[in-house]
Design a protein around this motif. Structure first.
Motif, PDB file in Angstrom:
ATOM      1  N   GLY A   1     -13.841  -4.087  -2.301  1.00  0.00           N
ATOM      2  CA  GLY A   1     -13.105  -4.843  -3.312  1.00  0.00           C
ATOM      3  C   GLY A   1     -12.333  -3.935  -4.251  1.00  0.00           C
ATOM      4  N   TYR A   2     -12.935  -2.804  -4.577  1.00  0.00           N
ATOM      5  CA  TYR A   2     -12.280  -1.832  -5.452  1.00  0.00           C
ATOM      6  C   TYR A   2     -10.982  -1.334  -4.825  1.00  0.00           C
ATOM      7  N   HIS A   3     -11.049  -0.950  -3.539  1.00  0.00           N
ATOM      8  CA  HIS A   3      -9.839  -0.471  -2.872  1.00  0.00           C
ATOM      9  C   HIS A   3      -8.787  -1.571  -2.785  1.00  0.00           C
ATOM     10  N   ARG A   4      -9.213  -2.781  -2.494  1.00  0.00           N
ATOM     11  CA  ARG A   4      -8.253  -3.891  -2.435  1.00  0.00           C
ATOM     12  C   ARG A   4      -7.551  -4.061  -3.781  1.00  0.00           C
ATOM     13  N   MET A   5      -8.306  -3.994  -4.860  1.00  0.00           N
ATOM     14  CA  MET A   5      -7.735  -4.133  -6.203  1.00  0.00           C
ATOM     15  C   MET A   5      -6.719  -3.028  -6.480  1.00  0.00           C
ATOM     16  N   VAL A   6      -7.078  -1.797  -6.131  1.00  0.00           N
ATOM     17  CA  VAL A   6      -6.174  -0.669  -6.386  1.00  0.00           C
ATOM     18  C   VAL A   6      -4.896  -0.792  -5.560  1.00  0.00           C
ATOM     19  N   PHE A   7      -5.038  -1.146  -4.282  1.00  0.00           N
ATOM     20  CA  PHE A   7      -3.878  -1.221  -3.398  1.00  0.00           C
ATOM     21  C   PHE A   7      -2.937  -2.365  -3.761  1.00  0.00           C
ATOM     22  N   THR A   8      -3.478  -3.453  -4.347  1.00  0.00           N
ATOM     23  CA  THR A   8      -2.665  -4.661  -4.573  1.00  0.00           C
ATOM     24  C   THR A   8      -2.246  -4.866  -6.022  1.00  0.00           C
ATOM     25  N   THR A   9      -2.662  -3.983  -6.917  1.00  0.00           N
ATOM     26  CA  THR A   9      -2.265  -4.093  -8.324  1.00  0.00           C
ATOM     27  C   THR A   9      -1.214  -3.030  -8.608  1.00  0.00           C
ATOM     28  N   PRO A  10       0.039  -3.436  -8.851  1.00  0.00           N
ATOM     29  CA  PRO A  10       1.128  -2.460  -9.007  1.00  0.00           C
ATOM     30  C   PRO A  10       0.844  -1.351 -10.019  1.00  0.00           C
ATOM     31  N   ALA A  11       0.278  -1.695 -11.182  1.00  0.00           N
ATOM     32  CA  ALA A  11       0.029  -0.681 -12.210  1.00  0.00           C
ATOM     33  C   ALA A  11      -0.971   0.361 -11.727  1.00  0.00           C
TER      34      ALA A  11
ATOM     35  N   VAL B   1      -0.567  17.302   4.049  1.00  0.00           N
ATOM     36  CA  VAL B   1      -2.023  17.136   3.963  1.00  0.00           C
ATOM     37  C   VAL B   1      -2.382  15.897   3.142  1.00  0.00           C
ATOM     38  N   LEU B   2      -1.759  15.743   1.987  1.00  0.00           N
ATOM     39  CA  LEU B   2      -2.065  14.591   1.135  1.00  0.00           C
ATOM     40  C   LEU B   2      -1.678  13.279   1.813  1.00  0.00           C
ATOM     41  N   THR B   3      -0.570  13.307   2.570  1.00  0.00           N
ATOM     42  CA  THR B   3      -0.163  12.114   3.307  1.00  0.00           C
ATOM     43  C   THR B   3      -1.177  11.781   4.391  1.00  0.00           C
ATOM     44  N   VAL B   4      -1.618  12.786   5.116  1.00  0.00           N
ATOM     45  CA  VAL B   4      -2.623  12.578   6.160  1.00  0.00           C
ATOM     46  C   VAL B   4      -3.884  11.952   5.578  1.00  0.00           C
ATOM     47  N   GLN B   5      -4.363  12.499   4.482  1.00  0.00           N
ATOM     48  CA  GLN B   5      -5.584  11.972   3.871  1.00  0.00           C
ATOM     49  C   GLN B   5      -5.397  10.532   3.400  1.00  0.00           C
ATOM     50  N   ARG B   6      -4.234  10.244   2.828  1.00  0.00           N
ATOM     51  CA  ARG B   6      -3.961   8.882   2.351  1.00  0.00           C
ATOM     52  C   ARG B   6      -3.906   7.889   3.505  1.00  0.00           C
ATOM     53  N   VAL B   7      -3.192   8.264   4.584  1.00  0.00           N
ATOM     54  CA  VAL B   7      -3.063   7.374   5.739  1.00  0.00           C
ATOM     55  C   VAL B   7      -4.423   7.135   6.402  1.00  0.00           C
ATOM     56  N   LEU B   8      -5.205   8.180   6.557  1.00  0.00           N
ATOM     57  CA  LEU B   8      -6.522   8.042   7.175  1.00  0.00           C
ATOM     58  C   LEU B   8      -7.429   7.138   6.335  1.00  0.00           C
ATOM     59  N   ALA B   9      -7.431   7.344   5.023  1.00  0.00           N
ATOM     60  CA  ALA B   9      -8.287   6.540   4.151  1.00  0.00           C
ATOM     61  C   ALA B   9      -7.879   5.077   4.183  1.00  0.00           C
ATOM     62  N   ARG B  10      -6.576   4.837   4.132  1.00  0.00           N
ATOM     63  CA  ARG B  10      -6.101   3.440   4.158  1.00  0.00           C
ATOM     64  C   ARG B  10      -6.437   2.791   5.505  1.00  0.00           C
ATOM     65  N   ARG B  11      -6.308   3.551   6.579  1.00  0.00           N
ATOM     66  CA  ARG B  11      -6.631   3.040   7.921  1.00  0.00           C
ATOM     67  C   ARG B  11      -8.115   2.706   8.033  1.00  0.00           C
ATOM     68  N   ASN B  12      -8.964   3.585   7.512  1.00  0.00           N
ATOM     69  CA  ASN B  12     -10.402   3.338   7.553  1.00  0.00           C
ATOM     70  C   ASN B  12     -10.759   2.074   6.768  1.00  0.00           C
ATOM     71  N   TRP B  13     -10.178   1.944   5.588  1.00  0.00           N
ATOM     72  CA  TRP B  13     -10.436   0.767   4.760  1.00  0.00           C
ATOM     73  C   TRP B  13     -10.017  -0.500   5.486  1.00  0.00           C
ATOM     74  N   GLN B  14      -8.859  -0.468   6.137  1.00  0.00           N
ATOM     75  CA  GLN B  14      -8.345  -1.652   6.830  1.00  0.00           C
ATOM     76  C   GLN B  14      -9.278  -2.067   7.969  1.00  0.00           C
ATOM     77  N   VAL B  15      -9.793  -1.095   8.693  1.00  0.00           N
ATOM     78  CA  VAL B  15     -10.726  -1.394   9.781  1.00  0.00           C
ATOM     79  C   VAL B  15     -11.975  -2.097   9.245  1.00  0.00           C
ATOM     80  N   LEU B  16     -12.468  -1.641   8.113  1.00  0.00           N
ATOM     81  CA  LEU B  16     -13.658  -2.241   7.521  1.00  0.00           C
ATOM     82  C   LEU B  16     -13.379  -3.644   6.985  1.00  0.00           C
ATOM     83  N   VAL B  17     -12.211  -3.820   6.394  1.00  0.00           N
ATOM     84  CA  VAL B  17     -11.829  -5.136   5.884  1.00  0.00           C
ATOM     85  C   VAL B  17     -11.761  -6.158   7.024  1.00  0.00           C
ATOM     86  N   GLU B  18     -11.370  -5.680   8.201  1.00  0.00           N
ATOM     87  CA  GLU B  18     -11.252  -6.572   9.357  1.00  0.00           C
ATOM     88  C   GLU B  18     -12.601  -6.892   9.989  1.00  0.00           C
TER      89      GLU B  18
END
Length: 201
Positions: free
Chosen positions: A112-122, A158-175
């Motif tokens: 839920g925390y990640h969802r809030m961060v990803f979907t709240t513009p601020a 490197v920072l892009t790789v880490q961001r993409v991997l983390a977002r991908r992992n979160w999405q798999v769990l959300v599903e």
């Protein structure tokens, strides 16, 4: 007394943060005022702002605690260890211990925390600011082994790789996948991603 004061300060800090995140997850970040958080945490607004200068800080201190982590990994790597090898191993260790920053943590509050961060513009905007600071710090650390331009290019990758991997992992769990079952695929994805990066040093 100094130790007691510090423990009290950490306790108040954690109480305010936990209260804020709980309210935000329940009702939405934009729907909860700072005054409501202060009241629920049983502190005054001035006290709250001593610990958290902005409303966004109530949420994102959990991310800011990792500020400069990639740069520290590079600076503190073992003798003879290449920078990207150290960063790769660090990310794999994070996956193993289900560090929320890797996205591979299926606790309901973390999801839920990640969802809030990803979907709240601020909040999302502030995260990108943290990433820019992390990128700069990593680039500086990498200049110990390569030229400035290469360091900056690799730091961005490197920072892009880490961001993409983390977002991908979160999405798999959300599903609906569990962190336990998703772990092998997350490791394989990290191995693949870091293999695409040019090693330096």
């Amino acid at each position: 007394m100094t130790g007691l004061r510090e423990r009290k300060r950490r306790q108040v800090h954690e109480t305010i943060s936990a209260t804020a995140v709980s309210l935000f997850l329940e009702r939405g970040f934009d729907e909860v005022s700072v005054a409501e958080v202060a009241a629920a945490a049983e502190v005054s607004k001035p006290t709250l702002f001593k610990y958290f200068p902005t409303k966004e800080d109530l949420v994102l201190h959990r991310i800011s605690d990792h500020q400069g982590e990639a740069a520290r990994v590079v600076r503190e790597r073992g003798p003879g260890q290449a920078p990207l090898e150290a960063l790769h191993r660090h990310f794999l260790a994070g996956l193993e211990r289900r560090d929320p920053v890797t996205g591979l943590n299926d606790h309901p509050e973390v999801l839920g925390y990640h969802r809030m961060v990803f979907t709240t513009p601020a909040l999302a905007a502030r995260v990108f600011r943290y990433m820019a600071l992390d990128e700069e710090a990593l680039a500086v650390a990498l200049t110990e082994v390569t030229d400035d331009l290469t360091a900056r290019l690799v730091a961005g990758q490197v920072l892009t790789v880490q961001r993409v991997l983390a977002r991908r992992n979160w999405q798999v769990l959300v599903e609906g996948e569990t962190a336990e079952r998703a772990h092998p695929a997350a490791v394989a994805a990290a191995d693949h991603a870091f293999a695409l990066l040019p090693e330096i040093g």
